[in-house]
Motif scaffolding. Structure first.
Motif, PDB file in Angstrom:
ATOM      1  N   SER A   2     -28.024 -55.692 -41.317  1.00  0.00           N
ATOM      2  CA  SER A   2     -28.165 -54.357 -41.885  1.00  0.00           C
ATOM      3  C   SER A   2     -26.853 -54.005 -42.577  1.00  0.00           C
ATOM      4  O   SER A   2     -25.796 -54.025 -41.969  1.00  0.00           O
ATOM      5  CB  SER A   2     -28.498 -53.336 -40.802  1.00  0.00           C
ATOM      6  N   VAL A   3     -26.944 -53.728 -43.852  1.00  0.00           N
ATOM      7  CA  VAL A   3     -25.753 -53.416 -44.646  1.00  0.00           C
ATOM      8  C   VAL A   3     -25.383 -51.956 -44.415  1.00  0.00           C
ATOM      9  O   VAL A   3     -26.248 -51.085 -44.405  1.00  0.00           O
ATOM     10  CB  VAL A   3     -26.015 -53.689 -46.142  1.00  0.00           C
ATOM     11  N   MET A   4     -24.108 -51.718 -44.219  1.00  0.00           N
ATOM     12  CA  MET A   4     -23.624 -50.361 -43.965  1.00  0.00           C
ATOM     13  C   MET A   4     -22.474 -50.042 -44.910  1.00  0.00           C
ATOM     14  O   MET A   4     -21.477 -49.446 -44.515  1.00  0.00           O
ATOM     15  CB  MET A   4     -23.211 -50.224 -42.506  1.00  0.00           C
ATOM     16  N   VAL A   5     -22.596 -50.465 -46.162  1.00  0.00           N
ATOM     17  CA  VAL A   5     -21.545 -50.253 -47.160  1.00  0.00           C
ATOM     18  C   VAL A   5     -21.239 -48.768 -47.253  1.00  0.00           C
ATOM     19  O   VAL A   5     -22.134 -47.932 -47.285  1.00  0.00           O
ATOM     20  CB  VAL A   5     -21.981 -50.812 -48.526  1.00  0.00           C
ATOM     21  N   GLY A   6     -19.960 -48.455 -47.260  1.00  0.00           N
ATOM     22  CA  GLY A   6     -19.520 -47.077 -47.382  1.00  0.00           C
ATOM     23  C   GLY A   6     -19.372 -46.367 -46.047  1.00  0.00           C
ATOM     24  O   GLY A   6     -18.851 -45.260 -45.992  1.00  0.00           O
ATOM     25  N   ARG A   7     -19.819 -46.991 -44.971  1.00  0.00           N
ATOM     26  CA  ARG A   7     -19.657 -46.377 -43.651  1.00  0.00           C
ATOM     27  C   ARG A   7     -18.356 -46.875 -43.045  1.00  0.00           C
ATOM     28  O   ARG A   7     -17.908 -47.976 -43.316  1.00  0.00           O
ATOM     29  CB  ARG A   7     -20.838 -46.740 -42.760  1.00  0.00           C
ATOM     30  N   LEU A   8     -17.783 -46.078 -42.213  1.00  0.00           N
ATOM     31  CA  LEU A   8     -16.533 -46.440 -41.554  1.00  0.00           C
ATOM     32  C   LEU A   8     -16.787 -47.456 -40.448  1.00  0.00           C
ATOM     33  O   LEU A   8     -17.892 -47.528 -39.896  1.00  0.00           O
ATOM     34  CB  LEU A   8     -15.865 -45.185 -40.985  1.00  0.00           C
ATOM     35  N   LEU A   9     -15.761 -48.224 -40.125  1.00  0.00           N
ATOM     36  CA  LEU A   9     -15.878 -49.261 -39.103  1.00  0.00           C
ATOM     37  C   LEU A   9     -16.439 -48.695 -37.807  1.00  0.00           C
ATOM     38  O   LEU A   9     -17.389 -49.245 -37.235  1.00  0.00           O
ATOM     39  CB  LEU A   9     -14.508 -49.913 -38.844  1.00  0.00           C
ATOM     40  N   GLY A  10     -15.875 -47.607 -37.329  1.00  0.00           N
ATOM     41  CA  GLY A  10     -16.340 -47.009 -36.080  1.00  0.00           C
ATOM     42  C   GLY A  10     -17.806 -46.621 -36.141  1.00  0.00           C
ATOM     43  O   GLY A  10     -18.558 -46.822 -35.187  1.00  0.00           O
ATOM     44  N   GLU A  11     -18.227 -46.067 -37.279  1.00  0.00           N
ATOM     45  CA  GLU A  11     -19.630 -45.690 -37.451  1.00  0.00           C
ATOM     46  C   GLU A  11     -20.540 -46.911 -37.372  1.00  0.00           C
ATOM     47  O   GLU A  11     -21.621 -46.852 -36.784  1.00  0.00           O
ATOM     48  CB  GLU A  11     -19.842 -45.002 -38.801  1.00  0.00           C
ATOM     49  N   CYS A  12     -20.105 -48.015 -37.976  1.00  0.00           N
ATOM     50  CA  CYS A  12     -20.888 -49.253 -37.928  1.00  0.00           C
ATOM     51  C   CYS A  12     -21.051 -49.727 -36.491  1.00  0.00           C
ATOM     52  O   CYS A  12     -22.137 -50.161 -36.087  1.00  0.00           O
ATOM     53  CB  CYS A  12     -20.211 -50.346 -38.761  1.00  0.00           C
ATOM     54  N   GLN A  23     -16.721 -42.632 -27.024  1.00  0.00           N
ATOM     55  CA  GLN A  23     -15.741 -43.722 -26.902  1.00  0.00           C
ATOM     56  C   GLN A  23     -15.022 -43.943 -28.227  1.00  0.00           C
ATOM     57  O   GLN A  23     -13.825 -44.223 -28.246  1.00  0.00           O
ATOM     58  CB  GLN A  23     -16.431 -44.994 -26.418  1.00  0.00           C
ATOM     59  N   LEU A  24     -15.743 -43.809 -29.330  1.00  0.00           N
ATOM     60  CA  LEU A  24     -15.119 -43.943 -30.647  1.00  0.00           C
ATOM     61  C   LEU A  24     -14.060 -42.865 -30.845  1.00  0.00           C
ATOM     62  O   LEU A  24     -12.946 -43.162 -31.297  1.00  0.00           O
ATOM     63  CB  LEU A  24     -16.166 -43.848 -31.759  1.00  0.00           C
ATOM     64  N   GLU A  25     -14.383 -41.645 -30.500  1.00  0.00           N
ATOM     65  CA  GLU A  25     -13.420 -40.546 -30.674  1.00  0.00           C
ATOM     66  C   GLU A  25     -12.167 -40.787 -29.835  1.00  0.00           C
ATOM     67  O   GLU A  25     -11.049 -40.546 -30.295  1.00  0.00           O
ATOM     68  CB  GLU A  25     -14.090 -39.217 -30.348  1.00  0.00           C
ATOM     69  N   ARG A  26     -12.349 -41.294 -28.613  1.00  0.00           N
ATOM     70  CA  ARG A  26     -11.192 -41.634 -27.769  1.00  0.00           C
ATOM     71  C   ARG A  26     -10.357 -42.720 -28.430  1.00  0.00           C
ATOM     72  O   ARG A  26      -9.126 -42.628 -28.505  1.00  0.00           O
ATOM     73  CB  ARG A  26     -11.681 -42.112 -26.398  1.00  0.00           C
ATOM     74  N   ALA A  27     -11.016 -43.762 -28.955  1.00  0.00           N
ATOM     75  CA  ALA A  27     -10.307 -44.872 -29.594  1.00  0.00           C
ATOM     76  C   ALA A  27      -9.577 -44.405 -30.849  1.00  0.00           C
ATOM     77  O   ALA A  27      -8.453 -44.848 -31.124  1.00  0.00           O
ATOM     78  CB  ALA A  27     -11.284 -45.995 -29.925  1.00  0.00           C
ATOM     79  N   LEU A  28     -10.192 -43.506 -31.607  1.00  0.00           N
ATOM     80  CA  LEU A  28      -9.536 -42.978 -32.804  1.00  0.00           C
ATOM     81  C   LEU A  28      -8.267 -42.216 -32.446  1.00  0.00           C
ATOM     82  O   LEU A  28      -7.238 -42.357 -33.119  1.00  0.00           O
ATOM     83  CB  LEU A  28     -10.498 -42.076 -33.593  1.00  0.00           C
ATOM     84  N   ARG A  29      -8.320 -41.426 -31.375  1.00  0.00           N
ATOM     85  CA  ARG A  29      -7.118 -40.709 -30.926  1.00  0.00           C
ATOM     86  C   ARG A  29      -6.039 -41.711 -30.502  1.00  0.00           C
ATOM     87  O   ARG A  29      -4.869 -41.554 -30.843  1.00  0.00           O
ATOM     88  CB  ARG A  29      -7.462 -39.767 -29.768  1.00  0.00           C
TER      89      ARG A  29
END
Length: 101
Positions: A2-12, A23-29
């Protein structure tokens, strides 16, 4: 794939079910605090593996991951291009499939 061009790594990775939005929000911080790239932080926190990151980046870019340990490279195809061009463009043609490389 599934192609996710234009989406951010975390979103993918969240969309792929690797971890949750929380968990993504924690990792981003953590990444912002440490100065690491997000992928490095995700691996350090054991939220994702290097393969998870690789496949998410491939979906993000819309390109297929090729495992060179499992594919038969056709040397004649590579020799059909000037070496300087392949080096400059960082390309390795693997095989010819009809009219496509």
């Amino acid at each position: 794939m599934s192609v996710m061009v234009g989406r951010l790594l975390g979103e993918c990775l969240v969309a792929g079910g690797v971890f949750t939005q929380d968990q993504l929000e924690r990792a981003l911080r953590e990444a912002k605090t440490s100065g690491e790239l997000l992928g490095q932080t995700l691996i350090r926190l054991k939220l994702a593996t290097s393969d998870d990151i690789l496949y998410a980046l491939s979906r993000q870019a819309g390109v297929e991951v090729v495992d060179l340990d499992t594919i038969q490279v056709d040397p004649a195809v590579a020799r059909s291009f000037p070496e300087a061009f392949l080096r400059k463009e960082r390309l390795l043609p693997l095989k010819r499939d009809g009219g496509s490389l």
